[in-house]
Design a protein around this motif. Sequence first.
Motif, PDB file in Angstrom:
ATOM      1  N   LEU A 125       0.936  -1.372  -0.031  1.00 27.75           N
ATOM      2  CA  LEU A 125      -0.163   0.039   0.072  1.00 27.75           C
ATOM      3  C   LEU A 125       1.024   1.161  -0.097  1.00 27.75           C
ATOM      4  O   LEU A 125       0.786   2.157  -0.845  1.00 27.75           O
ATOM      5  N   ARG A 126       1.955   1.187   0.773  1.00 30.48           N
ATOM      6  CA  ARG A 126       2.759   2.473   0.926  1.00 30.48           C
ATOM      7  C   ARG A 126       3.480   2.508  -0.427  1.00 30.48           C
ATOM      8  O   ARG A 126       3.614   3.798  -0.989  1.00 30.48           O
ATOM      9  N   GLU A 127       4.086   1.387  -1.239  1.00 29.13           N
ATOM     10  CA  GLU A 127       4.581   1.636  -2.353  1.00 29.13           C
ATOM     11  C   GLU A 127       3.845   1.995  -3.592  1.00 29.13           C
ATOM     12  O   GLU A 127       4.299   2.667  -4.276  1.00 29.13           O
ATOM     13  N   ASN A 128       2.425   1.764  -3.524  1.00 27.78           N
ATOM     14  CA  ASN A 128       1.602   2.089  -4.392  1.00 27.78           C
ATOM     15  C   ASN A 128       0.660   3.213  -4.248  1.00 27.78           C
ATOM     16  O   ASN A 128      -0.258   3.467  -5.077  1.00 27.78           O
ATOM     17  N   SER A 129       0.763   3.743  -3.124  1.00 27.48           N
ATOM     18  CA  SER A 129      -0.175   4.937  -2.976  1.00 27.48           C
ATOM     19  C   SER A 129       0.300   6.073  -2.144  1.00 27.48           C
ATOM     20  O   SER A 129       1.434   5.877  -1.508  1.00 27.48           O
ATOM     21  N   LYS A 130      -0.261   7.211  -2.185  1.00 23.97           N
ATOM     22  CA  LYS A 130       0.314   8.275  -1.281  1.00 23.97           C
ATOM     23  C   LYS A 130      -0.617   8.550  -0.048  1.00 23.97           C
ATOM     24  O   LYS A 130      -0.655   9.620   0.488  1.00 23.97           O
TER      25      LYS A 130
END
Lengths: 269, 278
Positions: A125-130
């Motif tokens: 989630l951290r990798e693919n969203s802000k």
Amino acid sequence: MELITDKHIKAKLTQMEQPYFISVKNICLSYNNFPVLENISFQIKKNEITTIVGPSGTGKSSLLYAFNRMTDFNPNVQVTGHIYCCNENYLTTKDIATVRSKFGLVFQKPNPFPVSIYKNLDIPLRENSKLSKTARKEKIISCLMSVGLWEEVKDRLNQPAQQLSGGQQQRLCIARCLVLDPELILMDEPTSSLDPISEAKIEELMVKLKDKVTILLVTHKMNQMRKVSDNVIVFWPKNNKTEVLTYGTVDQVLYKKDNNTFVSQYLNS
Amino acid sequence: MKNKIFILTSWLSFFTFFAIFFAVTGNIIFTGLDNFSFSFLFNTFNNSGRDGGISTIIISTLIIVAFALFVSVIISILSAICIDYFSKNIRITKILKLSIDTLSATPSIVFGLIGNIIFCEFLGLGYSLISGSLTLALMILPIQTRIILIGLNSVPKDIRLGAYALNLKPFTSYFRIKIHLIKKQILSGTFMGLGRSLAETAALLFTSGYGVKMPSSLLDSGRTLSIHIYDLAMNVPGGNENAYKSALTLILLVFIISLITATIQRRFNLGQQEFVWN
């Protein structure tokens, strides 16, 4: 109040003209130039479970990997054709990040990362969203609830994910896909390594999830196919290549009149 | 008959190994313990090492080894990750692995010579603790990289595919996920490097020098325990008694470090057992 423009009307009309959510056209897949799939075409309807069945070696799993562009990592695999979704060919688009977040993949064997239960969902989630930390936490909780795991793990979110049972691990992997808000979840024999109780839970979950996402399932279990599928695609080998033998609802496929003995035996096994 | 010969040979090898081990360590322990007092560890060097203690030498040894390990562990982890990441290019990977194996087998005296040319002369660091540390780091780097690389190669395919399917970037995939699976290999590599560093003499003769004063910076010269033992035994008449005491100290140091490593490793193993049983 939102203004209805020509653009909106055109978009709506296009949507109505296209009853299918994903359209797979003329897919050819070969390993080291040896063709496995040739000119495979079918459609997937939104919020339905489409199941691919067929004997081993007919390229079902390879096709799922092609959806998620996992085949890009294998230089020995060549894939051509079109996988249309929202008027874009996902097989050729350069934005692989979007493809992978829109088409989540659940593997045969549960493969949680060797970190805590919470981090298993937080890392992608951290990798693919802000999203902020609080928003991420809310999303993780809602995904764990969606897969029916929240009550079982809420007191041990910081414990290693490998301590969960096989069935729980697989549900965690499904939740890991869900955090990225996928449009389609690709499931490659998700219950093949699970016991009957865990298998039943995953099947129940699949049916529950189809309100939110579309599912493309590959399975060898005909019982599972009958229980969960809305549509079935039968892959069958012919002259060392695979062709789509039948496509339709479960009843249409199972009771098709021109099924030969082998196909009938396979589907009713 | 074949079985009996096999069992007999195995027992013979076992007893030969332990006989040699006890003969060497026993000799050092019993000779070293003669007139050994703890003041030997805390006093400073005197009369070319015949009198006084080895406090400054212990400090120099710890500084050299700790700095060497700090540098080598970081570089070896990054190098192993780099090789693993580009392992799709099989030809380059093969060349790199062959180079690492060749470097692992290179005699330490060669590293000493290279260290002297690069660090002491070219970079102008002179005979100093930092020159010695960097030379030791170069020397232990290939072994550590190889061990970590083996660990990375053994990361289950499912985990790799899972990371790819979620579009995780290489940094996240390696430093947030795979690193947890190779902790044991990093520890083993570090311990092997530590053992080799503590035992090293030849490479340090050319780089860290023979200094015996308490080091005030990394640019000061300083000798390690192994160099001190070599110097007392070979160059100082009447230095054998203190050479044995220093050897005993070195063995004790290695023993303590082994115990600490074993404890940490046992904790990792316990973690793995949990994984198996649950």
